[in-house]
Design a protein around this motif. Structure first.
Motif, PDB file in Angstrom:
ATOM      1  N   CYS A  40       0.841  -1.195   0.000  1.00  0.00           N
ATOM      2  CA  CYS A  40       0.000   0.000   0.000  1.00  0.00           C
ATOM      3  C   CYS A  40       0.872   1.239   0.000  1.00  0.00           C
ATOM      4  N   THR A  41       0.203   2.382  -0.112  1.00  0.00           N
ATOM      5  CA  THR A  41       0.856   3.672   0.107  1.00  0.00           C
ATOM      6  C   THR A  41       0.170   4.298   1.309  1.00  0.00           C
TER       7      THR A  41
ATOM      8  N   CYS B  63      -1.838   1.340   6.782  1.00  0.00           N
ATOM      9  CA  CYS B  63      -2.600   0.116   6.517  1.00  0.00           C
ATOM     10  C   CYS B  63      -2.647  -0.736   7.774  1.00  0.00           C
TER      11      CYS B  63
ATOM     12  N   GLY C 205       2.793   1.717   4.449  1.00  0.00           N
ATOM     13  CA  GLY C 205       2.261   0.732   3.512  1.00  0.00           C
ATOM     14  C   GLY C 205       3.002  -0.581   3.460  1.00  0.00           C
TER      15      GLY C 205
ATOM     16  N   SER D  91      -6.310  -3.430   5.117  1.00  0.00           N
ATOM     17  CA  SER D  91      -7.109  -2.224   4.854  1.00  0.00           C
ATOM     18  C   SER D  91      -6.186  -1.135   4.307  1.00  0.00           C
ATOM     19  N   TRP D  92      -6.461  -0.691   3.093  1.00  0.00           N
ATOM     20  CA  TRP D  92      -5.647   0.340   2.417  1.00  0.00           C
ATOM     21  C   TRP D  92      -6.400   1.658   2.547  1.00  0.00           C
ATOM     22  N   TYR D  93      -5.938   2.483   3.469  1.00  0.00           N
ATOM     23  CA  TYR D  93      -6.664   3.694   3.834  1.00  0.00           C
ATOM     24  C   TYR D  93      -6.753   4.676   2.664  1.00  0.00           C
ATOM     25  N   ASN D  94      -5.640   4.941   1.996  1.00  0.00           N
ATOM     26  CA  ASN D  94      -5.605   5.983   0.958  1.00  0.00           C
ATOM     27  C   ASN D  94      -6.461   5.636  -0.251  1.00  0.00           C
ATOM     28  N   GLU D  95      -6.534   4.355  -0.614  1.00  0.00           N
ATOM     29  CA  GLU D  95      -7.212   3.949  -1.844  1.00  0.00           C
ATOM     30  C   GLU D  95      -8.602   3.377  -1.616  1.00  0.00           C
TER      31      GLU D  95
ATOM     32  N   THR E 203       2.163  -4.246  10.184  1.00  0.00           N
ATOM     33  CA  THR E 203       2.007  -3.241   9.131  1.00  0.00           C
ATOM     34  C   THR E 203       2.565  -1.916   9.619  1.00  0.00           C
TER      35      THR E 203
ATOM     36  N   SER F 145      -9.460  -7.856  -4.292  1.00  0.00           N
ATOM     37  CA  SER F 145      -9.640  -6.655  -3.481  1.00  0.00           C
ATOM     38  C   SER F 145     -11.117  -6.287  -3.457  1.00  0.00           C
TER      39      SER F 145
END
Length: 645
Positions: free
Chosen positions: A410-411, A414, A632, A426-430, A628, A445
């Motif tokens: 991720c970026t 997470c 990311g 969980s990818w917060y930004n996307e 994590t 996903s």
């Protein structure tokens, strides 16, 4: 013909009480799904009051009590069934649900094996051959009695079955005409809630399930249930669990044999040495044998305990398989779906208990080294070398952590959680939740309408995500990959945890508890708290608060365990031993604490694995750890235990 006889014997065994070994009379169902005659259960409970059983170990295993709770152990699987000190055991016994499925099968077996006399005529001293069965009254009727039966307005809408068709039909049919509501055992279940996987009466559907999205009639929900994927998968899972437990029992039996053989080998070696030694070595021989016997006794007791526990689990799984098989072969669709959903819940309990036992054990032999001075038989010899076990898998105390894989999935921030054989990220930004395998390879996903901050899984494997920007908790269906809003929160929901049938939500300076329908129950103040976990099998919450690990029972009694000033403690979780793991966002360290809060070890993840800004830590049983970061990174570790002699 042989198959028909086998099925008949199989069904006859299923309809016999395990206590009296006779056909069930007024069968009562315990919470573990084992069924017994009401009278047999009463005798079983009353036996604790007999003077002969008062001081026996068997009595203590049957009925247990303490100052705040009492209960019995199931005669079959030995699972403890809590009653409650304030409830009389006879009252509790009468309140147990009747097993209408068993009653239906008994009636059906009786009808299929002999001619049935009309029940109303029999009460008047007449013998008339019955032709019809009233499912509502559970009575057999001749044609004349059927005509009278249908003349009354109150009885006109009863359900009737042709007894000849019951004898010959291949399709399974319920004779009881009654499936109880999950919450009101005296009311008939007419609908099925797919959101909660439960059959209920119309009152429950109106009151408790009014917000649920998928409410069906029981008949509609159970259509083709015997052949759908869930039922077939459940049958396979039960078979797999049976195979797994049987293998582990076999392993431990082999360990016991190896342990005894190793003991005999060592005794022969020591006896040979001592026979060649001078007389004063006899004292050393006795001391050595006592030491070895003590170790064997301790290890044997441990293996016996694990074998006993695994046998109990095996018995429970085989019983659930038995129920499912009979439900599929003999029960109606409605009965089958009710039994299936009950077994799914029990299966998860059994899986959790099974995971608490190490999956394999390689102990069972001794490693033996002789002091070189003993061979010289000099007067300086004072003892043999210590006895130690050959290396195997042991429970972690101060084990080492081995990095298996690290990926930048991720970026930005997470979080992660284990879900069966996958890891959910969980990818917060996307605004996504990633599903990866244990090699951190992306499988699929799920897109969300908000930014996911944290993720949790309940006892049934359902996945819940917190969306702080929406102040919402949502549920993800892992089969269809669909997302459903559960409820809105009062505060921004950053951290989320499913604990003892309720949601725990943290917003940094508050922790709130919510029911599954979104009703807020309680709140406490905290400071710099973003993640939580619960102690094994307890209603005790653990969380970092201002860089101090807090233990909080019932959200009322805070207890400080250990502080790490300046560490920026964030993620927290426990293993099956009760050891606590937490990570520092600023210190870049993972801390392992004992259950009482003592620091066991710490590892600098920046220096060891080039991981910075640690955010979330999550354990799977006791072998794997996922960490994590705020950048990311997702790293999967394995706990490598070391055994000291």
């Amino acid at each position: 013909m042989a198959n028909a006889l086998e099925r008949e014997d199989y069904l006859s065994d299923f309809l016999k009480c395990p206590i009296c070994l006779e056909t069930f009379k007024k069968p009562k169902c315990l919470p573990c799904l084992h069924t017994f005659c009401e009278a047999c259960l009463q005798v079983y409970i009353d036996s604790d009051n007999s003077s002969e059983a008062t001081d026996s170990e068997d009595s203590k295993s049957k009925v247990e009590a303490s100052s705040d709770q009492s209960g019995i152990r199931c005669p079959t699987c030995r699972k403890f069934i809590q009653i409650g000190a304030e409830v009389a055991k006879c009252t509790w016994l009468q309140g147990l649900p009747d097993n209408f499925f068993i009653n239906s099968l008994i009636d059906k077996q009786l009808i299929q094996t002999q001619s049935k006399t009309c029940d109303p005529c029999a009460s008047n001293g007449k013998k008339e051959l019955a032709q019809t069965w009233c499912a509502n009254c559970s009575e057999a009727l001749c044609q004349e009695c059927l005509n009278y039966h249908q003349k009354f307005k109150a009885l006109r809408n009863h359900s009737f079955l042709d007894l000849n068709s019951v004898k010959t039909q291949e399709k399974a049919t319920s004779l009881s005409g009654f499936i109880p509501c999950a919450d009101h055992s005296s009311s008939s279940a007419q609908v099925f809630c797919r959101d909660h996987h439960v059959a209920c009466c119309t009152l429950c559907a109106t009151v408790r399930h009014r917000t649920c999205s998928e409410i069906l009639t029981l008949e509609e929900a159970s259509k083709n249930v015997k052949y759908d994927k869930t039922t077939l998968d459940l049958q396979k899972q039960l078979n797999d669990m049976i195979d797994s437990i049987q293998i582990r029992i076999s392993q431990r039996k082999d360990c016991l044999v190896n342990l005894k053989l190793s003991k005999e080998t060592m005794e022969n070696k020591t006896t040979g040495l001592i026979n060649d030694a001078i007389k004063n070595l006899e004292t050393l021989k006795t001391s050595f044998q006592n030491q070895m016997e003590n170790k064997v006794e301790v290890l044997s007791a441990n293996f016996d305990h694990e074998i006993c526990k695994l046998k109990n689990l095996l018995s429970r799984v085989m019983h659930q398989k038995h129920i499912l098989s009979v439900s599929v072969s003999q029960g109606s669709n409605e009965e089958c779906i009710v039994e299936r959903e009950s077994i799914l819940r029990i299966k998860e309990e059994i899986r959790v208990e099974s995971d608490e036992i190490p999956p394999n054990s390689e102990f069972g032999t001794f490693r033996f080294t002789v002091d070189h001075n003993l061979q010289k038989l000099t007067s300086k010899i004072t003892a043999f070398r210590n006895i130690s076990l050959s290396q195997g898998t042991c429970r972690m105390k101060n084990g080492q952590i081995k990095l298996l894989r690290k990926e930048k999935l991720c970026t930005g921030l997470c979080s992660a959680v284990f879900s069966q054989n996958d890891i959910l990220i969980s990818w917060y930004n996307e605004k996504q939740v990633l599903i990866v395998d244990f090699s951190l390879n992306l499988k699929s996903s799920v897109s969300l309408n908000g930014n996911p901050r944290d993720i949790t899984v309940d006892d049934l494997g359902r996945v819940f995500v917190s969306l702080p920007d929406q102040s919402e908790v949502v549920e993800i269906d892992m089969i269809t990959k669909s997302v459903k809003k559960l409820f809105s929160t009062v505060v921004k929901c950053y951290g989320i945890l499913w604990m003892n049938n309720k949601f725990m939500i943290t917003s940094g300076d508050k922790i709130e508890s919510y029911r599954h329908d979104g009703i807020k129950q309680k709140e406490i103040k905290t400071n710099d708290t973003w993640h939580m976990c619960c102690k094994q099998n307890e209603e005790t919450l653990l969380y970092p608060k201002a860089d101090t690990v807090i233990e909080n029972s019932q959200l009322t009694n805070e207890k400080s365990l250990l502080g790490q000033p300046g560490a920026g403690l964030r993620g927290i979780d426990t293993d099956v031993e009760g050891n606590i793991y937490t990570v520092g966002m600023r210190s870049n360290k993972l801390y392992q604490l004992s259950p009482d809060g003592s620091l066991l070890q710490e590892a600098n993840f920046d220096e060891l694995f080039n991981l910075k800004s640690l955010w979330k830590v999550c354990l799977k049983v006791k072998k794997n750890i996922v960490v994590t970061t705020c950048d990311g990174d997702v790293a999967l570790f394995e706990i490598v235990c070391t055994c000291k002699s």
